[in-house]
Design an enzyme around this catalytic site. Structure first.
Site, mmCIF file in Angstrom:
data_model
loop_
_atom_site.group_PDB
_atom_site.id
_atom_site.type_symbol
_atom_site.label_atom_id
_atom_site.label_comp_id
_atom_site.label_asym_id
_atom_site.label_seq_id
_atom_site.Cartn_x
_atom_site.Cartn_y
_atom_site.Cartn_z
ATOM 1 N N LYS A 117 0.855 -1.196 0.000
ATOM 2 C CA LYS A 117 0.000 0.000 0.000
ATOM 3 C C LYS A 117 0.888 1.242 0.000
ATOM 4 C CE LYS A 117 -3.883 1.769 2.883
ATOM 5 N NZ LYS A 117 -4.681 1.475 4.101
ATOM 6 N N SER B 205 -9.619 1.351 3.363
ATOM 7 C CA SER B 205 -8.816 2.236 2.535
ATOM 8 C C SER B 205 -7.751 1.495 1.729
ATOM 9 C CB SER B 205 -8.111 3.258 3.421
ATOM 10 O OG SER B 205 -7.205 2.599 4.307
ATOM 11 N N SER C 293 -9.768 -1.310 7.516
ATOM 12 C CA SER C 293 -9.244 -1.083 6.166
ATOM 13 C C SER C 293 -8.509 -2.253 5.538
ATOM 14 C CB SER C 293 -8.333 0.141 6.159
ATOM 15 O OG SER C 293 -9.105 1.298 6.306
#
Ligand SMILES: [Zn+2]
Lengths: 486, 483
Positions: free
Chosen positions: A78, A153, A177
């Site tokens: 990420k 997210s 997330s």
């Protein structure tokens, strides 16, 4: 195709000499080139660096000295993790042009394990969001239905694994997330216990809630990924100096005789009927495997969301104060004075959701309101923690739906409050600092994945993995793949 | 000013800790390095970086807490204090707020022979900020640069209770506190370089009245003298304002040492909301009793105890003992010199009257860099005591020792400064002086006793100060009586 394989399958091929890390990296890079314009999981692809590292891994396998199960395995991370020499945006315009001179500890550990990092994955700006629609760059698509969100997210990390654009990925979970996008994209997502994995080099959203974890194609891969990143880090004082067990070794222990708690508060009105049916079926499967179920109560669940939306914004308002245009990233020119420079830079650099939470957090921490908001939320947090403590006096593990519904359409949830409700089942776990995992538990009639959430005692990730593995072995959900065409 | 006011002063002292590394990272704390050469991602507050507490800084804090009789809290916590400023990398400062390292201490001072006990509210740890460098003046600068070398340097803040009543007391408190931190080796006490900084809160109220007066904060005082002058100025300013029936505005004022006055910086009406909250990146710091006791065992003899010992063992006055123990280096210097010549009163006089006048400051570094070693000062005193040189010559020799670093005996023998006590040699000089100043001699005989001093002076002049005053006196007395 090598891109179909799990980490352990790929590793076995490398060891047998049936394939090389370079072949795997090339296949993944080719697939990214073909499919990522559709899925849009990657913010940055580091092809050259990946091939260079793959070549090094080739040499290790050739000499018969691979570093371990992740050696030569193509992974993605990420964009919330700092990567030395590679731009790190955190999904925000305000970090435009920022190239950290250091690696996040988890990135360093993956590289140390010989992993080949393919690139940086899309995310909601500063990890705030439940759909990846809040990325300042673009929205990632759900590989199961391109008109839908991948969750957030860590949507890029979840979509990349679902679309076979990486063997596994790292995400972060502040209020769900990892687990929510894993459920939406149909893969295994694990949020470890707070303190199990170092946060150093993870661009902070809410320090007391953030935790790093893997997305994987199956439970064993999740265990291998956790094994590589877990453990105390002297650079993170909140990381725990607690020994890390051999997760893979305990995976096959099964659920015979385990006490599984079913929280009444997670089967409420608003829970999608198909999701509920799938989760109840999963519970029956676990029973069939020898687990005992027990009804439990987590009475403060309904206050968790409210407490979270005070604590997380409060911490975010503080953590994001450093993005001011002075030192790195974006600076909007033409300011009249210092305050004007701050205002313009932050005004342009942050998106609406980030601004909303910074404002909320600033308010919650301000002198006259601290006790009424932040202080009160911390008290609620303690109550939520006690709920779990009491429950875990009776049960070994808790199972529940990961999300109230499956992946929704891009643009469908315009009201931030209805978006926040997505995390209602994942947030209490973050407030309590416990480990949580989402494992595929079926599909809706429309073909969208459903997630089963497994919640454990602090630092007992082994129990989650073992439970999820037993369930996974008894089902065939993971064999299904989304159909994607370039 | 009518003088009908009670003055209430509280001091906040920031002391930079002498740790090798910063409060939350491993960067060096050495002063004066080129800008931004002592920084890392952590002290630059870069994304994803996390603080790690410097154990040594905590130890220094505990040490100081024990020396000022504070109670060290077992449970400590760091907090974030928010405000935007370009020299603050994270736009929040990590400091201690609700759970400081130590509380409830005191410091005993003495002003004009009267002992006073000043309460200490708290001692806490925090990180320093960086430094802004403006191209030109702040108002006209086209660009400004930031040096983060100082950002993250460990600071200890010691907050007094509002127990101080006069500027003299404030000065005495500060000197005592400085002596303690320097003795402990936790701070170099250098106010000019900013390793010790002081802010004062001051208010006046009608004598005997219960409601407290309006508080004014005074900043920017970088010497003991500044603090005292600034407080004196504020006491007068506020007194005059109250006399005139004006209201005192709560505000922050800066001391302008050139103008000798305080000037308003900002009104407290717009006081910043720092939005304190517990630092989530650091777990609570548990200071175990065992740790405190281990630190206690390393405490040296503190100034107050040393002062008493100097008075008892060396028969010094309270005043002299106070000055000598004001700096650890000075007190060590004194003891080393006494050990060699055994004349404490003489050593004290030479240090306090001559040495301190020469030194560029009375801090540790000035004393350590002094060209006259304690042994050399002791040597000089021995030459005086055994009559080799006169006290007057000794002052000359002292000057030369200070410039050259040579010992007294070398200078005295090279320059032939040995005292002349030979009655034969001096007799001729005395005869010459009496012949030259026959009228003065007659005045003396006529009863003008003061004339003797003039004659002695003439003999000393003729011998370039080397004549033994005792011998000259007796020779003169003898020869005058024969006139
Ligand atoms: Zn540093």
């Amino acid at each position: 195709m090598l891109t179909d394989l799990t980490i352990h399958e790929l590793g076995a091929r490398f060891r047998r000499g049936d394939a090389t890390p370079t072949q795997a990296a090339r296949e993944y890079l080719a697939r990214i080139a073909a499919l990522d314009p559709t899925v849009k999981a990657y913010l940055t692809v580091t092809g050259d660096a990946a091939l260079a590292r793959a070549a090094e891994a080739d040499a290790r396998f050739k000499s018969g000295a691979p570093l371990g199960p992740l050696d030569g395995v193509p992974l993605g991370v990420k964009d919330v993790f700092c990567t030395r020499g590679v731009r790190t945006t955190c999904g925000s315009k305000i970090l435009e042009g920022f190239v950290p001179p250091y690696d996040a500890t988890v990135v360093a550990r993956l590289l140390g394990a010989g992993a080949v990092i393919l690139g940086k994955l899309n995310m909601d700006e500063f990890a705030m969001g439940s759909s990846t629609e809040n990325s300042a760059y673009f929205t990632t698509r759900n590989p199961w239905d391109l008109s839908r969100v991948p969750g957030g997210s860590s949507g890029g990390s979840a979509a990349a694994v679902a679309a076979d654009l990486a063997a596994a990925t790292l995400g972060t979970d502040t209020g769900g997330s990892i687990r929510q996008p894993a459920a939406f994209c149909g893969n295994v997502g694990l949020k470890p216990t707070y303190g199990r994995v170092s946060r150093f080099g993870l661009v902070a959203f809410a320090s007391s809630l953030d935790q790093v974890g893997p997305f994987a194609k199956d439970v064993l891969d999740a265990a291998l990924m956790l094994q590589a990143i877990a453990g105390h880090d002297p650079l993170d004082s909140t990381s725990a100096a607690i020994p890390v067990p051999d997760y893979a070794a305990e995976l096959g222990l099964g659920v015979q005789g385990l006490k599984v708690g079913i929280p009444a508060e997670y089967f409420i009105e608003g829970l999608d009927a198909e999701v509920e049916a799938a989760v109840r079926a999963a519970i029956e499967t676990l029973k069939g495997l020898g687990a005992k179920t027990e009804s439990i109560s987590l009475p403060h669940t309904e206050y968790g969301l409210a407490a979270y939306y005070l604590i997380a914004p409060a911490e975010c308002s503080s953590n994001l104060a450093r993005y001011d245009g002075v030192k790195y990233g974006l600076r909007v020119p033409g300011a009249r004075d210092l305050i004007d420079m701050y205002s313009r830079t932050r005004g342009v650099g942050f998106g609406a959701e980030v601004k909303r939470r910074v404002m909320l957090g600033t308010y919650a921490l301000s002198a006259g309101y601290y006790d009424a908001y932040y202080g009160k939320a911390q008290k609620v947090r303690t109550l939520v923690q006690r709920d779990f403590q009491k429950a875990f006096e009776r049960v070994d593990v808790i199972v529940a739906p990961t999300t109230p519904s499956v992946a929704f359409k891009i643009g469908e949830k315009e009201d931030p409050l209805s978006m926040y409700l997505n995390d209602v089942f994942t947030i209490p776990v973050n407030l309590a600092g416990l480990p949580g995992l989402s494992v595929p538990a079926g599909f809706t009639k429309a073909g969208l994945p459903i997630g089963l959430q497994v919640i454990g005692k602090a630092f007992d990730e082994a129990m989650l993995l073992r439970t999820a593995r037993a369930y996974e072995a008894a089902t065939t959900w993971r064999e299904r793949k989304p159909e994607l065409a370039a | 000013m009518s003088g009908a006011y009670d003055v209430v002063i509280g001091l906040e002292v920031h002391a930079q800790l002498l740790t090798r590394s910063k409060m939350f990272c491993g960067c060096s704390t050495v002063f004066g390095a080129p800008p931004n050469t002592q920084t890392c991602p952590v002290c630059q507050g870069m994304p994803g970086t996390l603080p790690v507490i410097n154990r040594r800084a905590v130890e220094f804090g505990i040490k100081t807490s024990l020396a000022i009789d504070c109670i060290v809290n077992a449970d400590n916590r760091f907090a974030r204090k928010h405000y935007y400023y370009p020299d603050m990398p994270k736009n929040y400062q990590i400091t201690q707020y609700e759970e400081p390292l130590a509380e409830h201490g005191h410091l005993d001072i003495e002003v004009d022979g009267a002992a006073r006990r000043i309460g200490i509210e708290r001692l806490h740890l925090e990180e320093d900020v960086g430094k802004l460098i403006h191209e030109g003046s702040l108002e006209t600068a086209q660009s400004s640069r930031v040096d983060f070398n100082r950002a993250g340097v460990p600071l200890m803040e010691i907050v007094s209770k509002p127990d101080i009543r006069t500027s003299e007391e404030a000065g005495a408190y500060l000197r005592r506190l400085r002596a303690i931190v320097v003795y402990l080796g936790v701070c170099d006490g250098n106010m000019e370089e900013g390793s010790m900084r002081c802010d004062a809160n001051i208010s006046l109220k009608r004598a005997g009245a219960t409601p407290l007066g309006t508080k004014v904060e005074v900043k920017n005082m970088n010497s003991f003298r500044n603090v005292q002058h600034a407080l004196e100025y504020e006491i007068k300013r506020q007194g005059r304002a109250l006399d005139a029936g004006e209201r005192i505005v709560p505000e922050t004022r800066l001391w302008d040492p050139d103008k000798g006055q305080t000037v308003s910086m900002r009104s407290k009406e717009f006081a910043h909301d720092y939005r304190f909250f517990p630092e989530p990146d650091l777990p609570p710091l548990n200071v175990e009793a065992r740790w405190i006791e281990a630190v206690r065992a390393t405490l040296p003899e503190l100034p107050a105890a040393r002062r008493v010992r100097f008075m008892r063992a060396h028969a010094l006055t309270a005043y002299d003992a106070d000055l000598l123990t004001g700096s650890r280096a000075l007190a060590d210097y004194f003891e080393a010199a006494v050990a060699q010549c055994g004349k404490p009163k003489a050593v004290a006089n030479w240090i306090l009257n001559e040495l301190l006048r020469e030194l560029p400051g009375d801090d540790e570094r000035a004393v350590a860099a002094c060209a006259i070693s304690p042994g050399n000062l002791a040597g000089l005193i021995t030459l005086i005591e055994d009559g080799t040189i006169s006290g007057k010559i000794a002052k000359d020799v002292f000057e030369k020792m200070y410039r050259s670093g040579e010992d007294a005996r070398t200078i005295v023998s090279r320059e032939g400064l040995t005292q002349v006590a030979d009655a034969g040699a001096l007799g001729a000089v005395v005869d010459g002086v009496l012949a030259e100043h026959a009228k003065v001699a007659l005045d003396y005989k006529a009863g003008k006793k003061a004339a003797l001093g003039f004659l002695v002076g003439q003999v000393m002049k003729a011998t370039a100060g080397k004549a033994s005053p005792g011998v000259v006196n007796s020779l003169l007395a003898e020869k005058l009586s024969k006139l």
